[in-house]
Design an enzyme around this catalytic site. Structure first.
Site, PDB file in Angstrom:
ATOM      1  CB  SER A 127      -0.931   0.009   1.215  1.00  0.00           C
ATOM      2  OG  SER A 127      -0.197   0.098   2.418  1.00  0.00           O
ATOM      3  CE  LYS A 165      -2.426   1.917   4.466  1.00  0.00           C
ATOM      4  NZ  LYS A 165      -1.696   0.749   4.985  1.00  0.00           N
TER       5      LYS A 165
END
Length: 209
Positions: A127, A165
């Site tokens: 991701s 993230k």
């Protein structure tokens, strides 16, 4: 004036320098004894004498971590490495360092990673590939429970799942943004996310894909 060493002491110092340059950390006393063909007690005695002469310094009374001291009294250039834990999972709250949660350790160049209490976490998934962070990479982190907008962090979601993230704080929610269009932006309430560390570097290992 150089410190006068016996042949045995010089042999041990030369061996330690070589081992540290090769592996990034000092060997155990048992390993040194095997490699040098002498007894464990002999290695221990030589180390005590080298400590008295100011040639080596042990980090703590029972620590295996040794520092070779250069002629200026500073840590020798060969001892520029730091060993940080690879945590199996990120816990809610700090510190993160319960030994049973470790999955080994990672040796880093201390001239590049100067933070205290650093830890590493293996990245799962792709991701964050747009930020150059790939599956299997080691995210090197400094413990922190806050973040600035745009920083890449390790966050604990619902006190269970650790994720790497990019962090953004909005008026009514927290946004954890991936760096891959195949993954959705994640939005959470303030009580659903706990920042556990800021990513300060990435180490690619043989396990990375």
């Amino acid at each position: 004036m150089e410190t006068q060493l016996t042949p045995g002491q010089k042999q041990l110092v030369d061996y330690l320098k070589s081992a540290i340059q090769r592996t990034g950390k000092a060997p155990s006393l048992r390993q040194a004894a095997r490699d040098l063909g002498i007894s464990h007690a002999a290695v221990s005695q030589r180390l005590k004498l080298l400590e008295r002469k100011g040639v080596v310094r042990r980090q703590g009374r029972y620590s295996r971590t040794l520092h070779l001291i250069g002629p200026t009294g500073q840590t020798d250039g060969t001892q520029r490495w730091v060993e940080v834990p690879v945590v199996g999972r990120v816990n809610a709250g700090l510190p993160l360092y319960a030994q049973q949660e470790w999955e080994g350790s990672l040796v880093l160049d201390s001239s590049l990673y100067r933070g205290r209490n650093l830890f590493a976490l293996r990245v799962r998934g792709n991701s964050m590939q747009g930020a150059g962070i790939l599956e299997g990479d080691m995210a090197v982190c400094t413990p922190r429970q806050y973040a600035e907008n745009g920083e890449i962090v390790v966050a604990l979601v619902h006190e269970e799942e650790a994720t790497v993230k990019r962090f953004f704080l909005h008026r009514d929610h927290v946004e954890l943004r991936p760096e891959n269009p195949d993954y959705p932006v994640m939005r959470y309430g303030f009580d659903e996310v706990l920042v556990q560390g800021r990513v300060v570097g990435i180490q690619r290992t043989l396990h990375s894909k």
